[in-house]
Design a protein around this motif. Structure first.
Motif, PDB file in Angstrom:
ATOM      1  N   PHE A  78       0.844  -1.206  -0.013  1.00 15.11           N
ATOM      2  CA  PHE A  78      -0.077  -0.221  -0.024  1.00 15.11           C
ATOM      3  C   PHE A  78       0.915   1.162  -0.023  1.00 15.11           C
ATOM      4  CE2 PHE A  78      -4.227  -1.803   0.961  1.00 15.11           C
ATOM      5  CZ  PHE A  78      -3.816  -3.002   1.240  1.00 15.11           C
ATOM      6  N   ARG A  79       0.306   2.321  -0.080  1.00 13.63           N
ATOM      7  CA  ARG A  79       1.183   3.660  -0.238  1.00 13.63           C
ATOM      8  C   ARG A  79       0.134   4.838   0.263  1.00 13.63           C
ATOM      9  NH1 ARG A  79       2.040   4.552  -6.856  1.00 13.63           N
ATOM     10  NH2 ARG A  79      -0.247   5.316  -7.267  1.00 13.63           N
ATOM     11  N   GLN A  80       0.736   5.699   0.634  1.00 12.74           N
ATOM     12  CA  GLN A  80      -0.002   6.769   1.307  1.00 12.74           C
ATOM     13  C   GLN A  80       1.097   8.075   1.044  1.00 12.74           C
ATOM     14  OE1 GLN A  80      -0.783   6.769   5.519  1.00 12.74           O
ATOM     15  NE2 GLN A  80      -2.413   8.405   5.100  1.00 12.74           N
ATOM     16  N   ALA A  81       0.469   9.092   0.091  1.00 12.43           N
ATOM     17  CA  ALA A  81       1.145  10.354  -0.144  1.00 12.43           C
ATOM     18  C   ALA A  81       0.626  11.297   0.788  1.00 12.43           C
ATOM     19  CB  ALA A  81       0.677  10.601  -1.602  1.00 12.43           C
ATOM     20  N   PRO A  82       1.480  12.360   0.732  1.00 12.79           N
ATOM     21  CA  PRO A  82       0.998  13.532   1.738  1.00 12.79           C
ATOM     22  C   PRO A  82      -0.188  14.004   1.630  1.00 12.79           C
ATOM     23  CG  PRO A  82       3.186  13.831   1.008  1.00 12.79           C
ATOM     24  CD  PRO A  82       2.522  12.872   0.047  1.00 12.79           C
ATOM     25  N   GLY A  83      -1.088  14.083   2.534  1.00 14.22           N
ATOM     26  CA  GLY A  83      -2.428  14.560   2.671  1.00 14.22           C
ATOM     27  C   GLY A  83      -3.562  13.733   1.960  1.00 14.22           C
ATOM     28  N   LYS A  84      -3.128  12.444   1.678  1.00 16.52           N
ATOM     29  CA  LYS A  84      -4.118  11.353   0.988  1.00 16.52           C
ATOM     30  C   LYS A  84      -3.989  10.077   1.940  1.00 16.52           C
ATOM     31  CE  LYS A  84      -3.178  12.817  -3.395  1.00 16.52           C
ATOM     32  NZ  LYS A  84      -3.048  12.509  -5.301  1.00 16.52           N
ATOM     33  N   GLU A  85      -5.205   9.440   1.604  1.00 12.44           N
ATOM     34  CA  GLU A  85      -5.393   8.279   2.551  1.00 12.44           C
ATOM     35  C   GLU A  85      -4.664   7.113   1.751  1.00 12.44           C
ATOM     36  OE1 GLU A  85     -10.018   9.009   3.650  1.00 12.44           O
ATOM     37  OE2 GLU A  85      -9.379   7.292   2.423  1.00 12.44           O
ATOM     38  N   ARG A  86      -4.256   6.208   2.558  1.00 12.66           N
ATOM     39  CA  ARG A  86      -3.518   5.110   2.387  1.00 12.66           C
ATOM     40  C   ARG A  86      -4.412   4.136   1.181  1.00 12.66           C
ATOM     41  NH1 ARG A  86      -0.961   0.932   6.646  1.00 12.66           N
ATOM     42  NH2 ARG A  86      -0.141   2.987   7.377  1.00 12.66           N
ATOM     43  N   GLU A  87      -3.486   3.737  -0.009  1.00 14.31           N
ATOM     44  CA  GLU A  87      -4.267   3.417  -0.971  1.00 14.31           C
ATOM     45  C   GLU A  87      -3.657   1.952  -1.350  1.00 14.31           C
ATOM     46  OE1 GLU A  87      -4.115   5.486  -4.685  1.00 14.31           O
ATOM     47  OE2 GLU A  87      -2.172   5.598  -4.939  1.00 14.31           O
ATOM     48  N   PHE A  88      -4.296   0.927  -1.853  1.00 14.49           N
ATOM     49  CA  PHE A  88      -3.767  -0.351  -2.270  1.00 14.49           C
ATOM     50  C   PHE A  88      -3.021  -0.058  -3.473  1.00 14.49           C
ATOM     51  CE2 PHE A  88      -4.009  -4.694  -3.190  1.00 14.49           C
ATOM     52  CZ  PHE A  88      -4.101  -4.788  -4.606  1.00 14.49           C
ATOM     53  N   VAL A  89      -2.040  -0.864  -3.628  1.00 10.79           N
ATOM     54  CA  VAL A  89      -1.090  -0.976  -4.749  1.00 10.79           C
ATOM     55  C   VAL A  89      -0.967  -2.308  -5.328  1.00 10.79           C
ATOM     56  CG1 VAL A  89       1.300  -0.749  -5.560  1.00 10.79           C
ATOM     57  CG2 VAL A  89       0.343   0.968  -3.789  1.00 10.79           C
ATOM     58  N   ALA A  90      -0.665  -3.444  -4.678  1.00 14.05           N
ATOM     59  CA  ALA A  90      -0.685  -4.587  -5.181  1.00 14.05           C
ATOM     60  C   ALA A  90      -0.739  -5.855  -4.165  1.00 14.05           C
ATOM     61  CB  ALA A  90       0.567  -4.945  -6.007  1.00 14.05           C
ATOM     62  N   SER A  91      -1.010  -6.867  -4.489  1.00 13.07           N
ATOM     63  CA  SER A  91      -1.391  -8.207  -3.503  1.00 13.07           C
ATOM     64  C   SER A  91      -0.759  -9.547  -4.282  1.00 13.07           C
ATOM     65  CB  SER A  91      -2.604  -8.134  -2.788  1.00 13.07           C
ATOM     66  OG  SER A  91      -3.601  -8.455  -3.653  1.00 13.07           O
ATOM     67  N   ILE A  92      -0.453 -10.174  -3.310  1.00 16.43           N
ATOM     68  CA  ILE A  92       0.004 -11.597  -4.024  1.00 16.43           C
ATOM     69  C   ILE A  92      -0.676 -12.735  -2.852  1.00 16.43           C
ATOM     70  CG2 ILE A  92       2.129 -11.536  -2.979  1.00 16.43           C
ATOM     71  CD1 ILE A  92       3.236 -13.156  -5.418  1.00 16.43           C
ATOM     72  N   VAL A  93      -1.413 -13.595  -3.693  1.00 15.95           N
ATOM     73  CA  VAL A  93      -1.802 -14.762  -2.720  1.00 15.95           C
ATOM     74  C   VAL A  93      -0.776 -15.731  -2.039  1.00 15.95           C
ATOM     75  CG1 VAL A  93      -3.948 -14.749  -4.022  1.00 15.95           C
ATOM     76  CG2 VAL A  93      -2.069 -16.223  -4.762  1.00 15.95           C
ATOM     77  N   PRO A  94      -0.887 -16.520  -1.152  1.00 12.25           N
ATOM     78  CA  PRO A  94       0.066 -17.483  -0.384  1.00 12.25           C
ATOM     79  C   PRO A  94       0.780 -18.197  -1.521  1.00 12.25           C
ATOM     80  CG  PRO A  94      -1.826 -17.440   0.729  1.00 12.25           C
ATOM     81  CD  PRO A  94      -2.423 -16.632  -0.384  1.00 12.25           C
ATOM     82  N   SER A  95       0.282 -18.569  -2.552  1.00 10.63           N
ATOM     83  CA  SER A  95       0.911 -19.596  -3.544  1.00 10.63           C
ATOM     84  C   SER A  95       1.698 -18.757  -4.356  1.00 10.63           C
ATOM     85  CB  SER A  95       0.107 -20.507  -4.241  1.00 10.63           C
ATOM     86  OG  SER A  95      -0.836 -19.811  -4.891  1.00 10.63           O
ATOM     87  N   GLY A  96       1.552 -17.659  -4.475  1.00 15.60           N
ATOM     88  CA  GLY A  96       2.267 -16.607  -5.363  1.00 15.60           C
ATOM     89  C   GLY A  96       1.699 -16.845  -6.731  1.00 15.60           C
ATOM     90  N   GLY A  97       0.740 -17.572  -7.016  1.00 15.39           N
ATOM     91  CA  GLY A  97       0.183 -17.776  -8.319  1.00 15.39           C
ATOM     92  C   GLY A  97      -0.888 -16.584  -8.867  1.00 15.39           C
ATOM     93  N   ILE A  98      -1.455 -16.139  -7.947  1.00 12.13           N
ATOM     94  CA  ILE A  98      -2.370 -15.031  -8.541  1.00 12.13           C
ATOM     95  C   ILE A  98      -1.817 -13.482  -7.915  1.00 12.13           C
ATOM     96  CG2 ILE A  98      -4.691 -14.194  -8.572  1.00 12.13           C
ATOM     97  CD1 ILE A  98      -5.593 -17.018  -7.915  1.00 12.13           C
ATOM     98  N   THR A  99      -1.895 -12.381  -8.416  1.00 12.09           N
ATOM     99  CA  THR A  99      -1.481 -11.161  -8.235  1.00 12.09           C
ATOM    100  C   THR A  99      -2.754 -10.398  -8.497  1.00 12.09           C
ATOM    101  OG1 THR A  99      -0.243 -10.761 -10.221  1.00 12.09           O
ATOM    102  CG2 THR A  99       1.009 -11.564  -8.270  1.00 12.09           C
ATOM    103  N   TYR A 100      -2.865  -9.100  -7.534  1.00  9.55           N
ATOM    104  CA  TYR A 100      -3.621  -7.972  -8.017  1.00  9.55           C
ATOM    105  C   TYR A 100      -2.844  -6.779  -8.173  1.00  9.55           C
ATOM    106  CZ  TYR A 100      -7.060 -11.612  -6.702  1.00  9.55           C
ATOM    107  OH  TYR A 100      -7.804 -12.830  -6.853  1.00  9.55           O
TER     108      TYR A 100
END
Length: 118
Positions: A36-58
């Motif tokens: 996740f990331r948070q820029a100054p003055g902004k809310e934290r936002e989702f960037v990327a995720s990966i499932v336990p197996s590593g086979g699926i990413t978002y």
């Protein structure tokens, strides 16, 4: 689980950085890992995720095609390869971990600053 993020820094637009998030504990392979990331003055936002197996990413639409998330279960580490960086990618980047059945992230790292100059 404890998370330690690293790899941030100052880079010129168009450059690359690789963030790392090292996890303690023996259950790393059971967690969904996210960035996740948070820029100054902004809310934290989702960037990327990966499932336990590593086979699926978002990915968030804003980083799709430029960022790649991956995980190494031997090193208990998740990575975020960031290419073609833009000034709008400037933020504090956080890694998080959650159980696959959880709807929210249960553990967070301390954050690492990424600054992209134009």
């Amino acid at each position: 689980v404890q998370l330690q993020a690293s790899g941030g820094g100052l880079v010129v637009a168009g450059g690359s950085l690789r963030l790392s998030c090292a996890a303690s504990g023996r259950t790393f392979s059971s967690y969904v890992m996210g960035w996740f990331r948070q820029a100054p003055g902004k809310e934290r936002e989702f960037v990327a995720s990966i499932v336990p197996s590593g086979g699926i990413t978002y990915y968030a639409d804003s980083v799709k095609g430029r960022f790649t998330i991956s995980r190494d279960t031997v090193k208990n580490t998740v990575y975020l390869q960031m290419n073609s960086l833009k000034p709008e990618d400037t933020a504090v980047y956080y890694c998080g971990a959650r159980w696959a059945t959880s709807t929210s992230y249960d553990y967070w790292g301390q954050g690492t600053q990424v600054t992209v100059s134009s």
